[in-house]
Every structure is written in structure tokens, then in C-alpha cells.
Design an enzyme around this catalytic site. Structure first.
Site, PDB file in Angstrom:
ATOM      1  N   GLU A 274       7.946   9.294  13.161  1.00 55.53           N
ATOM      2  CA  GLU A 274       8.187   8.674  11.855  1.00 55.53           C
ATOM      3  C   GLU A 274       7.995   9.610  10.669  1.00 55.53           C
ATOM      4  O   GLU A 274       7.053  10.399  10.635  1.00 55.53           O
ATOM      5  CB  GLU A 274       7.250   7.473  11.687  1.00 55.53           C
TER       6      GLU A 274
ATOM      7  N   ASP B 291      10.707  -0.769   2.493  1.00 50.71           N
ATOM      8  CA  ASP B 291       9.743  -1.842   2.213  1.00 50.71           C
ATOM      9  C   ASP B 291      10.255  -2.658   1.037  1.00 50.71           C
ATOM     10  O   ASP B 291      10.319  -2.161  -0.089  1.00 50.71           O
ATOM     11  CB  ASP B 291       8.385  -1.215   1.888  1.00 50.71           C
TER      12      ASP B 291
ATOM     13  N   LYS C 233       0.575   2.342  16.456  1.00 50.02           N
ATOM     14  CA  LYS C 233       1.000   3.545  15.736  1.00 50.02           C
ATOM     15  C   LYS C 233      -0.218   4.336  15.285  1.00 50.02           C
ATOM     16  O   LYS C 233      -1.238   3.757  14.893  1.00 50.02           O
ATOM     17  CB  LYS C 233       1.854   3.170  14.523  1.00 50.02           C
TER      18      LYS C 233
ATOM     19  N   GLU D 196      10.425   4.399   4.338  1.00 45.74           N
ATOM     20  CA  GLU D 196       9.424   3.641   3.592  1.00 45.74           C
ATOM     21  C   GLU D 196       9.218   4.170   2.185  1.00 45.74           C
ATOM     22  O   GLU D 196       8.684   3.465   1.334  1.00 45.74           O
ATOM     23  CB  GLU D 196       8.087   3.638   4.328  1.00 45.74           C
TER      24      GLU D 196
ATOM     25  N   HIS E 257       8.113  -1.205   6.296  1.00 42.53           N
ATOM     26  CA  HIS E 257       6.750  -0.727   6.049  1.00 42.53           C
ATOM     27  C   HIS E 257       5.970  -1.804   5.305  1.00 42.53           C
ATOM     28  O   HIS E 257       6.539  -2.685   4.673  1.00 42.53           O
ATOM     29  CB  HIS E 257       6.843   0.537   5.198  1.00 42.53           C
TER      30      HIS E 257
ATOM     31  N   GLU F 147       5.622  -4.228  10.242  1.00 48.34           N
ATOM     32  CA  GLU F 147       4.392  -3.466  10.427  1.00 48.34           C
ATOM     33  C   GLU F 147       3.178  -4.381  10.253  1.00 48.34           C
ATOM     34  O   GLU F 147       3.260  -5.442   9.646  1.00 48.34           O
ATOM     35  CB  GLU F 147       4.346  -2.335   9.393  1.00 48.34           C
TER      36      GLU F 147
ATOM     37  N   ASP G  61       3.276   8.971  13.176  1.00 48.95           N
ATOM     38  CA  ASP G  61       3.701   8.967  11.775  1.00 48.95           C
ATOM     39  C   ASP G  61       3.154  10.210  11.081  1.00 48.95           C
ATOM     40  O   ASP G  61       1.948  10.442  11.046  1.00 48.95           O
ATOM     41  CB  ASP G  61       3.158   7.697  11.106  1.00 48.95           C
TER      42      ASP G  61
ATOM     43  N   ASN H  91       0.826  -1.200   0.000  1.00 54.16           N
ATOM     44  CA  ASN H  91       0.000   0.000   0.000  1.00 54.16           C
ATOM     45  C   ASN H  91       0.865   1.257   0.000  1.00 54.16           C
ATOM     46  O   ASN H  91       2.040   1.233   0.341  1.00 54.16           O
ATOM     47  CB  ASN H  91      -0.909  -0.005   1.228  1.00 54.16           C
TER      48      ASN H  91
ATOM     49  N   LYS I 192      -1.475   8.243  13.178  1.00 56.38           N
ATOM     50  CA  LYS I 192      -1.093   9.323  12.281  1.00 56.38           C
ATOM     51  C   LYS I 192      -1.191  10.664  12.999  1.00 56.38           C
ATOM     52  O   LYS I 192      -2.096  10.892  13.816  1.00 56.38           O
ATOM     53  CB  LYS I 192      -2.007   9.341  11.057  1.00 56.38           C
TER      54      LYS I 192
END
Length: 388
Positions: A238, A291, A180, A264, A321, A340, A212, A53, A182
Site C-alpha cells: 500500500e 477516503d 494490516k 487515501e 481509508h 478499513e 502500508d 485521521n 506498517k
């Protein structure tokens, strides 16, 4: 082994949620099936791949450049000295006639194929991918389970602080210990209220919370937030600024004592090397989040790990990630610091096998041959439809 056909498609993994930078209303994903001439129990072995993603599909690049090169290669160009499929040799074939630089979407396309090739190689050996990776690239003694954290805390229409608390309680009830959320999608005062609401759910322990920014902040805002959240002692802060703004990251690391995580949105060995050279990352506390599925696959990720080791970094400081089964196998095999997890999000590609159980913040890759995507029933239906 020979690859007799390749089948590629694009599927949605959309959602109404958003982070500080983008929403996911149009998010999609490339999926791939590589059918081999090896038959087991009356059916050909098939290797599956997809992209993580956060990046849109790379189907056109894959279909128009990478797969034709594989189809046109002589059989021996894709095999190792034992006559087994070699993802590393196939990687070289895919990258023929590609200029240096220009990473990003190209790296996603190659990563999809690299994933499918590794899935196929492990299935041909009859073992889970993490054991195949450990035997071929590691020390032969993989971790049996992996630390995972639950990523969530997105912004969504009408989402309240109590909704945020309930989401985090759900993660804890599911077996996660670290979560985690946002930040950066609201003003500082509102984000601090959100952070404190989550810490309250975590029994007041800020070290169990990651935040993040998804690359949104300029230097002034990065430092302002850093000063405000310093007192919480968070697990990490992050991707605070643009992923290629190494100077911003270096200045932040000089002024923020607690751990930083980023990487990431870096998709090559060269970009990761620049991060550790110029980004001020501290190998005693910070984390690298490259990632593999987005950065030219495991073949390139191994080069990144080798480079990091030369710069004094332990593999345990790497937590990819993506929140998917491919990185979970890599984390176990190469002894990374964890992986993750997106419980319930980015379906059908995201997450681990349907029978995976998170216990005290850890999960095992499972015993299915290859990546084990056959153990994700809804996703496997989609993959099977690619090749009939």
C-alpha cells in the site's frame, strides 16, 4: 428543512505511535454539529460530521468560508424538488468562488460538512444512512454487512516482535480475518522480520496480510521491497511512494505482480482520474482507497466512483481509508469492496458503534438513523457539548 445553527470545534485524536512518515502526537480533528428546525420527540435533529485521521483539522477553512456560504444561502438553494435537504446542492453552494485545484485541506473542510449534511438528511427520513444512500444514489438493495480489515502494526517506542504478534492475535480474536501493518519505518531486514512474525500468527498465510508504506519510498526502495516481499503473496502493498508520483506507481505495477493499493491521500475526482490514467493501476487486482471524509465528502466520492466505472473499475475494488462509521455506511450502500478499521485507535472519532460486532471479518452499519454516531457513547458526549 432549514439549518438554524452550526457549531464547529477541534479535538485531539493523538497517539504515541508512528508510521514510516509521521507520528501522531499532535494529530487532531474538526468536528461539526448542524442543528435543524426539524423537531423529533421534542428535540431538533442534528447532523454530525468530522474528518478522518491522517489529516489535521480544517476548522478555519470550514468556519471562514464553507459555513458562511451555507448560512447566507437562500433556503431553496439547499433543498431538492421535494423540499428535502439536498447535500449535493449544498455542496455546490460551499464551492462557490473556489478555483479549480488546491485540494487537500479545503477538501477536508467540505468533507466534514458533507458528512453532517448526509447524517441530517438520513435522520430526517428516519433511516440509517446506508439505506438513504442506497435509495437515493444506489440500487435500493444495499449490502447488509461489509468486509473490514484491522489496521495496526504501527511503530511505537519499545514495541517488540512479540508485542506485534500479540496485537495481531487480538485482532483475530476480535473477529477480523485480514490485518494490516506498517513498514518502511525500519530497514528492510527488520521489516521482513516483522512481516514474517505477523504471517506466523496468520497460520503462514501471507494473503491475509496487508503492508502500508504511507508514501515514503523512492522508486529504488519501492522496487527493492517489492522484490523482497513478492514471495509472501500479500493481500496488498500500500501507498508505496508519494501519492502524486504516478510514474513511480506505474513502474512498480510493471515489476510487482501482486496487488497494490493507494489513493487515501488523493482528495478529488481529478486526482483520482490521474491515478487511473497514469499510475498503472490494474482493475483486475489493485485497490483504490480514496477516503470520502477527506475528499469533499460523499458528493465528490460518487463522481469518483462514476469515473472509475468508465475506466473499467468495479466498485468492489474500492476500500476507503479511515476506519470510521461514515465510510462503513457508504461501503454498504454503494457495494464497495470493504472498509478499513482501526480497533481502539484515533478515539473518540474512529471505529464503529459501541455495539458493533465483527464476525468473520464483516460488520453491519447498524440501524440507528443517520450515521449512528449517537451509538458511540464517548464521541457522542463530545458532539453534544458542541451545541448544548
Amino acid at each position: 428543512m432549514r439549518i438554524v445553527s452550526a457549531h464547529v470545534g477541534t479535538i485531539p485524536i493523538s497517539s504515541s505511535m508512528r508510521n514510516a512518515y509521521i507520528d501522531f502526537s499532535k494529530m487532531d480533528c474538526t468536528i461539526l454539529a448542524l442543528v435543524s428546525d426539524v423537531v423529533v420527540d421534542g428535540r431538533p435533529l442534528v447532523g454530525y460530521g468530522f474528518n478522518s485521521n491522517g489529516r489535521y483539522n480544517a476548522t478555519a477553512i470550514l468556519s471562514e468560508r464553507m459555513l458562511p456560504r451555507l448560512r447566507n444561502a437562500a433556503a431553496e438553494e439547499l433543498l431538492d424538488a421535494n423540499g428535502d435537504l439536498s447535500p449535493a446542492k449544498a455542496w455546490d453552494v460551499m464551492m462557490r468562488n473556489e478555483k479549480p485545484g488546491g485540494h487537500g485541506e479545503r477538501s477536508v473542510a467540505v468533507g466534514v460538512v458533507d458528512m453532517a449534511l448526509h447524517d441530517l438528511a438520513a435522520k430526517a427520513a428516519g433511516v440509517p444512512l446506508y439505506r438513504w444512500i442506497s435509495d437515493h444514489y444506489g440500487d435500493g438493495a444495499p449490502d447488509e454487512d461489509v468486509f473490514v480489515y484491522a489496521a495496526g502494526g504501527y511503530y511505537a517506542p519499545g514495541k517488540t516482535l512479540e508485542d506485534l504478534r500479540d496485537e495481531m492475535r487480538g485482532f483475530l480474536d476480535a473477529g477480523y480475518e485480514i490485518v494490516k501493518m506498517k513498514i518502511g519505518g525500519a530497514d528492510l531486514a527488520e521489516d521482513l522480520r516483522r512481516i514474517e512474525a505477523v504471517i506466523d500468527v496468520l497460520d503462514g498465510d501471507g494473503s491475509r496480510l496487508m503492508v502500508d508504506v504511507n508514501g515514503k519510498f523512492d522508486l529504488r526502495t519501492a522496487l527493492e521491497y517489492g522484490r523482497a516481499i513478492d514471495r509472501y503473496g500479500l493481500f496488498w502493498y500500500e501507498e508505496v511512494g508519494d501519492p502524486l508520483d504516478y510514474a513511480l506507481n506505474a513502474t512498480l505495477s510493471e515489476n510487482y505482480r501482486n496487488p497494490i493499493a493507494t489513493g487515501e491521500n488523493l482528495f478529488s475526482l481529478q486526482d483520482a482520474r490521474n491515478l487511473v490514467r497514469y499510475g498503472g493501476m490494474r482493475p483486475d487486482r489493485d485497490f483504490i482507497q480514496v477516503d470520502p471524509a477527506l475528499s469533499y465528502g460523499l458528493t465528490e466520492y460518487r463522481r469518483i466512483l462514476d469515473m472509475l466505472a468508465l475506466h473499467g473499475w468495479s466498485s468492489r475494488r474500492c476500500i476507503p481509508h479511515g476506519g470510521h462509521q461514515f465510510s462503513l455506511h457508504i461501503a454498504a450502500a454503494l457495494k464497495l469492496g470493504g472498509n478499513e478499521s482501526y480497533p481502539g485507535e484515533f478515539q473518540p472519532t474512529g471505529g464503529f458503534t459501541d455495539d458493533a460486532v465483527v464476525t468473520r471479518g464483516r460488520v453491519a452499519p447498524g440501524d440507528l438513523p443517520g450515521i449512528g454516531l449517537e451509538g458511540k457513547a464517548e464521541f457522542y458526549k463530545v458532539l453534544r457539548d458542541l451545541h448544548g
